[in-house]
Design an enzyme around this catalytic site. Structure first.
Site, PDB file in Angstrom:
ATOM      1  NE  ARG A 107     -17.041 -40.419 -10.998  1.00 51.48           N
ATOM      2  CZ  ARG A 107     -15.576 -40.174 -10.468  1.00 51.48           C
ATOM      3  NH1 ARG A 107     -15.723 -40.248  -9.197  1.00 51.48           N
ATOM      4  NH2 ARG A 107     -14.548 -39.944 -11.444  1.00 51.48           N
ATOM      5  NE  ARG A 118     -11.735 -43.429 -15.178  1.00 50.97           N
ATOM      6  CZ  ARG A 118     -10.771 -42.657 -14.706  1.00 50.97           C
ATOM      7  NH1 ARG A 118      -9.747 -42.110 -14.025  1.00 50.97           N
ATOM      8  NH2 ARG A 118     -11.931 -42.926 -12.968  1.00 50.97           N
ATOM      9  NE  ARG A 147     -11.836 -39.205 -20.986  1.00 50.76           N
ATOM     10  CZ  ARG A 147     -10.435 -38.501 -21.614  1.00 50.76           C
ATOM     11  NH1 ARG A 147     -10.039 -38.405 -23.084  1.00 50.76           N
ATOM     12  NH2 ARG A 147      -9.167 -38.398 -19.999  1.00 50.76           N
ATOM     13  CG  ASP A 176     -16.164 -33.856 -12.879  1.00 49.73           C
ATOM     14  OD1 ASP A 176     -15.816 -35.222 -12.690  1.00 49.73           O
ATOM     15  OD2 ASP A 176     -15.397 -33.406 -11.514  1.00 49.73           O
ATOM     16  CE1 TYR A 196     -10.921 -33.120  -6.361  1.00 48.18           C
ATOM     17  CE2 TYR A 196     -12.920 -32.765  -5.300  1.00 48.18           C
ATOM     18  CZ  TYR A 196     -12.594 -33.590  -5.905  1.00 48.18           C
ATOM     19  OH  TYR A 196     -12.153 -34.604  -5.726  1.00 48.18           O
TER      20      TYR A 196
HETATM   21  O1  CP3 Z   1     -21.478 -40.947 -11.816  1.00 47.22           O
HETATM   22  C1  CP3 Z   1     -21.568 -40.327 -13.423  1.00 47.22           C
HETATM   23  O2  CP3 Z   1     -22.144 -41.449 -13.955  1.00 47.22           O
HETATM   24  C2  CP3 Z   1     -22.452 -38.924 -13.628  1.00 47.22           C
HETATM   25  C3  CP3 Z   1     -21.001 -38.523 -14.351  1.00 47.22           C
HETATM   26  C4  CP3 Z   1     -19.590 -38.413 -12.869  1.00 47.22           C
HETATM   27  C5  CP3 Z   1     -18.811 -37.605 -13.455  1.00 47.22           C
HETATM   28  N1  CP3 Z   1     -17.703 -37.728 -12.392  1.00 47.22           N
HETATM   29  C6  CP3 Z   1     -17.761 -38.237 -14.575  1.00 47.22           C
HETATM   30  C7  CP3 Z   1     -16.299 -38.579 -14.206  1.00 47.22           C
HETATM   31  C8  CP3 Z   1     -20.196 -37.745 -11.948  1.00 47.22           C
HETATM   32  C9  CP3 Z   1     -21.656 -37.635 -11.179  1.00 47.22           C
HETATM   33  C10 CP3 Z   1     -19.033 -37.171 -11.062  1.00 47.22           C
HETATM   34  C11 CP3 Z   1     -18.972 -36.736  -9.969  1.00 47.22           C
HETATM   35  C12 CP3 Z   1     -17.689 -36.447  -9.199  1.00 47.22           C
HETATM   36  N2  CP3 Z   1     -15.861 -35.594  -9.524  1.00 47.22           N
HETATM   37  C13 CP3 Z   1     -17.322 -36.647  -8.475  1.00 47.22           C
HETATM   38  C14 CP3 Z   1     -18.458 -37.214  -6.660  1.00 47.22           C
HETATM   39  C15 CP3 Z   1     -18.685 -37.847  -7.033  1.00 47.22           C
HETATM   40  C16 CP3 Z   1     -17.228 -39.452  -6.264  1.00 47.22           C
HETATM   41  O3  CP3 Z   1     -16.084 -39.984  -6.884  1.00 47.22           O
HETATM   42  O4  CP3 Z   1     -17.031 -38.755  -5.147  1.00 47.22           O
HETATM   43  C17 CP3 Z   1     -16.467 -35.955  -7.924  1.00 47.22           C
HETATM   44  C18 CP3 Z   1     -14.889 -36.688  -6.322  1.00 47.22           C
HETATM   45  C19 CP3 Z   1     -14.909 -36.019  -8.863  1.00 47.22           C
HETATM   46  C20 CP3 Z   1     -14.340 -34.499  -9.516  1.00 47.22           C
HETATM   47  C21 CP3 Z   1     -13.012 -36.141 -10.403  1.00 47.22           C
HETATM   48  N3  CP3 Z   1     -13.646 -36.008 -11.070  1.00 47.22           N
HETATM   49  C22 CP3 Z   1     -12.022 -36.486 -10.091  1.00 47.22           C
HETATM   50  C23 CP3 Z   1     -10.895 -36.907  -8.605  1.00 47.22           C
HETATM   51  C24 CP3 Z   1     -11.789 -37.408 -11.199  1.00 47.22           C
HETATM   52  C25 CP3 Z   1     -10.370 -38.357 -11.677  1.00 47.22           C
HETATM   53  C26 CP3 Z   1     -10.039 -39.526 -10.756  1.00 47.22           C
HETATM   54  C27 CP3 Z   1     -11.070 -40.145 -11.734  1.00 47.22           C
HETATM   55  O5  CP3 Z   1     -11.901 -40.816 -10.254  1.00 47.22           O
HETATM   56  O6  CP3 Z   1     -11.064 -40.616 -12.360  1.00 47.22           O
HETATM   57  C28 CP3 Z   1     -12.628 -36.559 -12.297  1.00 47.22           C
HETATM   58  C29 CP3 Z   1     -12.416 -37.177 -13.927  1.00 47.22           C
HETATM   59  C30 CP3 Z   1     -13.957 -38.097 -14.005  1.00 47.22           C
HETATM   60  N4  CP3 Z   1     -15.271 -37.463 -13.987  1.00 47.22           N
HETATM   61  C31 CP3 Z   1     -14.374 -39.395 -14.712  1.00 47.22           C
HETATM   62  C32 CP3 Z   1     -15.041 -39.358 -14.986  1.00 47.22           C
HETATM   63  C33 CP3 Z   1     -15.552 -40.258 -15.732  1.00 47.22           C
HETATM   64  C34 CP3 Z   1     -12.840 -39.948 -14.957  1.00 47.22           C
HETATM   65  C35 CP3 Z   1     -12.244 -38.522 -17.481  1.00 47.22           C
HETATM   66  C36 CP3 Z   1     -12.032 -39.429 -17.800  1.00 47.22           C
HETATM   67  O7  CP3 Z   1     -12.588 -40.007 -18.750  1.00 47.22           O
HETATM   68  O8  CP3 Z   1     -10.607 -39.339 -17.936  1.00 47.22           O
END
Ligand code: CP3
Length: 345
Positions: free
Chosen positions: A23, A27, A36, A72, A149
């Site tokens: 990640r 943020r 964003r 994502d 999900y």
């Molecule tokens: O790793 C990276 O930098 C690449 C981008 C990436 C995102 N999500 C961007 C994101 C990757 C590889 C993911 C994978 C992802 N998404 C997973 C597996 C990794 C893990 O953390 O276990 C999962 C479970 C998700 C599902 C997801 N996406 C959730 C639960 C959420 C909301 C909670 C949170 O962590 O923000 C997201 C949103 C998300 N995905 C954001 C980002 C940068 C935040 C979005 C925003 O800008 O508001």
């Protein structure tokens, strides 16, 4: 290009231990918020120029040894036919959860070139922009994690509905997982064809399964994806990250992955003992350890580097995603410390 990450994945000698952060595009970076603020999260995933920009930010700001595509894991599910929303507070929501035969039957297996062109265009754009920098990692969710999900309709704590389907309607569960597996295999293949130089499969919630259920309801689908990729000629390293999966490590060894990602709940030296010389390891600093003062953080980093000595290869990473609360300077310090403390010769 800096090949350190790819070499470590392949178990080759490197001058220092490569590092990236799960990640890492996100943020905790003010630069991320700037981009964003112009888009919703999903719009950003679907706008290659924006997605590429935030993918490169951590490479330039932190000095990591790999970039991971900004997208994502849930993005392909939308194209299977499950509408997806991201809510500021609640995170991802599927307003039409997949819980019965009719809902599973309605799901399709999308052609990535036609239905997910923005992901592949982002990869192609990034390969040009990263040419002299670092390798690009593509990714997907693992079928079990993606299914949670769809079935729960969003994030979950107990995964009650998922386990209910697994236990009471195993054939329905298998039909759903078969479709997700087919979709994921095509999706990852297309990412490699577009230029992804490594792949990571995120199994974020698989740690809620017993070893028996893991072997029956999750691992076979991961094995199928990796087998089909490799039989289909994919040669890029494949990383399997089973979060909270220390107790599943002996079974994960049979996933077919080249690298196993570790969360922080297992000691690195212990993990090396369990996996032996078969696969490289990635991990595994507690994401909250980025709050430690420098000397204390270095102690933790050194312990992980020492523990990984006998591994086939080691890629340093956090044990899960970086938290939005982490000051970027602390992440930058970690990357620099891993490079300095691991330098050989
Ligand atoms: O790793 C990276 O930098 C690449 C981008 C990436 C995102 N999500 C961007 C994101 C990757 C590889 C993911 C994978 C992802 N998404 C997973 C597996 C990794 C893990 O953390 O276990 C999962 C479970 C998700 C599902 C997801 N996406 C959730 C639960 C959420 C909301 C909670 C949170 O962590 O923000 C997201 C949103 C998300 N995905 C954001 C980002 C940068 C935040 C979005 C925003 O800008 O508001």
């Amino acid at each position: 290009m800096n090949e350190t990450f790819l070499k470590a994945c392949r178990g080759e000698q490197t001058d220092y231990t490569p590092v990236w952060l799960m990640r890492q595009a996100g943020r905790y970076l003010p630069e991320y918020h700037t981009v964003r603020s112009k888009y919703t999260f999903l719009e950003m995933c679907k706008t290659p120029a924006a997605a590429a920009e935030v993918t490169i930010q951590p490479v330039d700001i932190l000095g990591v040894d790999a970039a991971i595509l900004f997208s994502d894991i849930l993005v392909p599910l939308e194209k299977m036919g499950a509408p997806l929303e991201f809510h500021e507070k609640r995170g991802p929501v599927f307003p039409q959860p997949v819980r019965d035969r009719a809902a599973v039957a309605k799901l399709v297996v999308p052609d990535p070139e036609l239905e997910l062109p923005y992901v592949l265009d982002t990869i192609r754009l990034l390969r040009r922009e990263l040419a002299n920098k670092v390798p690009l990692i593509g990714f997907s969710g693992a079928p079990f994690t993606l299914a949670t999900y769809l079935i729960e309709g969003g994030s979950s704590r107990q995964f009650l509905l998922t386990k209910q389907m697994m236990y009471t309607e195993p054939e329905l569960y298998a039909a759903l997982l078969d479709k997700i597996t087919a979709c994921t295999t095509l999706y990852l293949k297309a990412q490699v064809a577009a230029g992804a130089q490594a792949l990571q499969i995120f199994d974020s919630w698989v740690g809620v399964l017993s070893p028996y259920d893991f072997s029956k309801f999750a691992l076979p689908y991961v094995q199928r994806i990796i087998r089909e990729l490799k039989e289909g000629g994919v040669t890029v390293p494949i990383i399997y990250f089973a979060n909270n999966g220390a107790t599943l490590l002996p079974q994960s060894l049979t996933s077919g992955a080249d690298v196993l990602g570790l969360d922080w709940r297992i000691d690195m030296a212990e993990a090396v003992k369990v996996v032996g010389p078969k696969v490289a390891l990635q991990g595994n600093l507690d994401p909250c350890a980025l709050l430690l003062p420098p000397a204390k953080m270095e102690e933790r980093i050194s312990a992980i580097l020492a523990g990984a000595k006998g591994a086939r290869g080691h890629i340093f990473n956090l044990g899960h995603g970086i938290l939005p609360e982490i000051p970027p300077a602390q992440a930058k310090f970690m990357v620099e410390a891993v490079h300095r403390l691991s330098r050989r010769g």
